[in-house]
Design a protein around this motif. Sequence first.
Motif, PDB file in Angstrom:
ATOM      1  N   ASP A   5       0.820  -1.207   0.000  1.00  0.00           N
ATOM      2  CA  ASP A   5       0.000   0.000   0.000  1.00  0.00           C
ATOM      3  C   ASP A   5       0.854   1.256   0.000  1.00  0.00           C
ATOM      4  OD1 ASP A   5      -2.283  -1.525   0.006  1.00  0.00           O
ATOM      5  OD2 ASP A   5      -2.574  -1.384   2.187  1.00  0.00           O
ATOM      6  N   MET A   6       1.935   1.225   0.751  1.00  0.00           N
ATOM      7  CA  MET A   6       2.831   2.373   0.797  1.00  0.00           C
ATOM      8  C   MET A   6       3.507   2.591  -0.558  1.00  0.00           C
ATOM      9  SD  MET A   6       4.482   2.036   4.608  1.00  0.00           S
ATOM     10  CE  MET A   6       5.750   3.214   4.249  1.00  0.00           C
ATOM     11  N   VAL A  10       3.089   5.950  -2.897  1.00  0.00           N
ATOM     12  CA  VAL A  10       4.252   6.714  -3.375  1.00  0.00           C
ATOM     13  C   VAL A  10       4.236   6.806  -4.895  1.00  0.00           C
ATOM     14  CG1 VAL A  10       6.773   6.677  -3.556  1.00  0.00           C
ATOM     15  CG2 VAL A  10       5.677   6.258  -1.355  1.00  0.00           C
ATOM     16  N   ALA A  11       3.894   5.719  -5.583  1.00  0.00           N
ATOM     17  CA  ALA A  11       3.839   5.720  -7.054  1.00  0.00           C
ATOM     18  C   ALA A  11       2.789   6.704  -7.556  1.00  0.00           C
ATOM     19  CB  ALA A  11       3.556   4.321  -7.572  1.00  0.00           C
ATOM     20  N   VAL A  12       1.642   6.745  -6.915  1.00  0.00           N
ATOM     21  CA  VAL A  12       0.594   7.682  -7.313  1.00  0.00           C
ATOM     22  C   VAL A  12       1.051   9.119  -7.057  1.00  0.00           C
ATOM     23  CG1 VAL A  12      -1.732   8.502  -6.745  1.00  0.00           C
ATOM     24  CG2 VAL A  12      -1.302   6.069  -7.058  1.00  0.00           C
TER      25      VAL A  12
END
Length: 85
Positions: A5-6, A10-12
């Motif tokens: 999820d982290m 971060v990618a988004v």
Amino acid sequence: MLFVDMILAVAVAISFIPILTGYCAYNYGRSFWLWFALGWLLPLASFFLLTALILREQLDPGRRLLAEARLILREAGEKKVLKEE
């Protein structure tokens, strides 16, 4: 699961600036993919550079008139095509 999820968060977050830069560039007649790539390579620099280019174009009366003339010609061409059909 928390780690995945982290990573997705971060990618988004990282993708936000390149997508925004590409979208703004496309709306002002510039290449989406060029500015999208620049947004990935130099996120903040590309965004501020594009903003400066757009402001320069909008604040220069000659460039603004040219953009308006292009819009009028494009609309006239579209009306002509629709009339012929």
